[in-house]
Write an enzyme that holds these catalytic residues in place. Structure first.
Site, short mmCIF file in Angstrom:
data_model
loop_
_atom_site.label_atom_id
_atom_site.label_comp_id
_atom_site.label_asym_id
_atom_site.label_seq_id
_atom_site.Cartn_x
_atom_site.Cartn_y
_atom_site.Cartn_z
N ILE A 125 -5.35 -5.67 20.81
CA ILE A 125 -6.26 -6.67 20.25
C ILE A 125 -5.47 -7.95 19.96
CG2 ILE A 125 -8.01 -7.13 18.49
CD1 ILE A 125 -8.53 -4.55 20.18
N TYR A 185 5.45 4.54 14.96
CA TYR A 185 4.09 3.99 14.88
C TYR A 185 3.07 5.02 15.40
CZ TYR A 185 0.37 0.44 15.47
OH TYR A 185 -0.80 -0.29 15.41
N VAL A 209 0.81 -1.22 0.00
CA VAL A 209 0.00 0.00 0.00
C VAL A 209 0.85 1.28 0.00
CG1 VAL A 209 -2.05 -1.04 1.06
CG2 VAL A 209 -0.29 0.01 2.53
N ALA A 261 3.38 8.28 15.52
CA ALA A 261 3.31 9.40 14.57
C ALA A 261 2.46 9.01 13.36
CB ALA A 261 4.72 9.80 14.12
N SER A 269 -4.99 3.88 16.05
CA SER A 269 -4.61 3.08 17.23
C SER A 269 -4.62 4.01 18.43
CB SER A 269 -3.19 2.53 17.01
OG SER A 269 -2.62 2.11 18.23
N ASN A 325 -6.65 -0.83 6.34
CA ASN A 325 -6.27 -1.55 7.57
C ASN A 325 -4.82 -2.01 7.56
OD1 ASN A 325 -6.83 -3.60 9.89
ND2 ASN A 325 -6.17 -4.87 8.16
N1 NAD Z 1 -3.61 -5.77 16.92
C1 NAD Z 1 -3.65 -4.65 17.62
O1 NAD Z 1 -3.57 -4.65 18.86
C2 NAD Z 1 -3.82 -3.32 16.90
C3 NAD Z 1 -4.11 -2.20 17.69
C4 NAD Z 1 -4.27 -0.98 17.07
C5 NAD Z 1 -4.16 -0.87 15.69
N2 NAD Z 1 -3.87 -2.00 14.96
C6 NAD Z 1 -3.75 -1.80 13.51
O2 NAD Z 1 -4.67 -2.66 12.87
C7 NAD Z 1 -4.16 -3.03 11.58
C8 NAD Z 1 -4.19 -4.53 11.44
O3 NAD Z 1 -3.36 -5.08 12.46
P1 NAD Z 1 -3.36 -6.64 12.85
O4 NAD Z 1 -3.25 -6.69 14.32
O5 NAD Z 1 -4.45 -7.33 12.14
O6 NAD Z 1 -1.94 -7.05 12.24
P2 NAD Z 1 -1.49 -8.33 11.39
O7 NAD Z 1 -0.01 -8.28 11.40
O8 NAD Z 1 -2.18 -9.56 11.91
O9 NAD Z 1 -2.07 -8.03 9.93
C9 NAD Z 1 -1.60 -6.96 9.16
C10 NAD Z 1 -1.72 -7.33 7.69
O10 NAD Z 1 -1.29 -6.19 6.93
C11 NAD Z 1 -0.47 -6.65 5.87
N3 NAD Z 1 0.45 -5.60 5.47
C12 NAD Z 1 1.50 -5.11 6.18
N4 NAD Z 1 2.14 -4.16 5.49
C13 NAD Z 1 1.49 -4.02 4.31
C14 NAD Z 1 1.67 -3.22 3.16
N5 NAD Z 1 2.68 -2.35 3.10
N6 NAD Z 1 0.79 -3.34 2.13
C15 NAD Z 1 -0.23 -4.23 2.20
N7 NAD Z 1 -0.43 -5.05 3.25
C16 NAD Z 1 0.40 -4.95 4.29
C17 NAD Z 1 0.27 -7.84 6.45
O11 NAD Z 1 0.78 -8.69 5.43
C18 NAD Z 1 -0.80 -8.50 7.30
O12 NAD Z 1 -1.54 -9.48 6.59
C19 NAD Z 1 -2.77 -2.40 11.48
O13 NAD Z 1 -2.86 -1.17 10.80
C20 NAD Z 1 -2.40 -2.18 12.93
O14 NAD Z 1 -1.44 -1.16 13.07
C21 NAD Z 1 -3.71 -3.21 15.53
#
Ligand code: NAD
Length: 257
Positions: free
Chosen positions: A197, A164, A63, A166, A152, A89
């Site tokens: 999460i 992260y 992305v 920022a 987040s 996401n």
């Molecule tokens: N899990 C948490 O506690 C939490 C909390 C707050 C925010 N988030 C945010 O939620 C989103 C999803 O997190 P998650 O916990 O499911 O993580 P995850 O690592 O399980 O999944 C993230 C997915 O994004 C894909 N990805 C990473 N970089 C990419 C890129 N440059 N282009 C396309 N795809 C890409 C990865 O391959 C992966 O499948 C993220 O943005 C994360 O920062 C997660």
């Protein structure tokens, strides 16, 4: 009874894992056709394989790469002709050169150990990716739509390393400004700002590191990916038809601003 997203087309980035996979499953169960996008196209294909029958398909690409993003939306245009819901996401919380391992090894504050390239790459993925995917998506939203961005508590309250936090803060500013521009097109845009999460992202983190955050969380536990999917469904559906430019933070109460 028809699903809450019956007949809608939804593109979800980072759909190969964690929150993105859960959102894809929930949206499809509510009647949406899913475009599952992920850097790891094989994992996006796996997500599609878990969905009920439909015209769902997977797309690869980074992305942070505008050309790769343009190819995703060109494919959606060619195969489905429009888009109704976009979920930005995709994301990472660590990068090579960001000093995390050295900080853990006791070398000092992560901000002092972080390479500049790790900082800017984090912004490219989260802020740049959110910009590029929103731009591509709104070009295909022919009859209004809903864009969801993924921030987040790191972006609200600094619960995360500086690159992260920022990047996640930038997503909030983007979401507010975009809401002002897109409202006239009938397009709403809102952010989800989750707390901790239970997903593969947090599974990498030592439980001892997360324990202080969990103990400060009034509900006393991590959230589930399904709980974030519920929030996303609310923002994607007409249940939130007068809500735009906002963030909602499913976080168990650790941040209450
Ligand atoms: N899990 C948490 O506690 C939490 C909390 C707050 C925010 N988030 C945010 O939620 C989103 C999803 O997190 P998650 O916990 O499911 O993580 P995850 O690592 O399980 O999944 C993230 C997915 O994004 C894909 N990805 C990473 N970089 C990419 C890129 N440059 N282009 C396309 N795809 C890409 C990865 O391959 C992966 O499948 C993220 O943005 C994360 O920062 C997660």
């Amino acid at each position: 009874m028809p699903g809450r997203l019956e007949g809608k087309i939804a593109c979800i980035t980072g759909a190969g894992s964690g929150l993105g996979r859960a959102i894809a499953g929930r949206f499809a169960a509510e009647g949406a056709t899913i475009v599952a996008q992920d850097l790891r196209v094989g994992s996006a294909e796996e997500t599609v394989g878990l969905l009920p029958d439909g015209d769902h398909f997977a797309q690869g690409g980074d992305v942070a790469d505008p050309e790769a993003v343009a190819a995703v939306f060109a494919a959606i245009d060619e195969r489905l002709g429009r888009l109704d819901v976009q979920v930005n996401n995709a994301g990472v919380d660590r990068l090579p050169g960001d000093g995390f391992d050295r900080m853990l090894a006791g070398e000092g504050a992560q901000i002092r150990l972080m390479e500049h390239a790790a900082f800017t790459r984090m912004l490219e993925i989260h802020a740049g990716g959110t910009f590029a995917c929103t731009q591509g998506a709104v070009g295909l939203m022919r009859d209004g739509g809903s864009v969801i961005t993924m921030s987040s508590i790191a972006g609200i309250a600094g619960w995360g390393p500086v690159h992260y936090s920022a990047a996640k803060g930038a997503i909030l500013g983007f979401t507010r400004a975009a809401a002002r521009e897109l409202g006239a097109m009938g397009i709403r845009i809102n952010a989800i700002a989750p707390g901790v999460i239970d997903t593969p992202m947090t599974a990498k983190v030592d439980d001892a590191m997360l324990a202080p955050m969990i103990s400060m969380t009034p509900l006393g536990r991590k959230g589930t990916a399904d709980e974030i999917a519920s929030t996303a469904l609310f923002l994607a559906s007409d249940d939130s038809s007068f809500i735009t430019g906002q963030w909602i933070s499913p976080n168990g109460g650790i941040v209450t601003v």
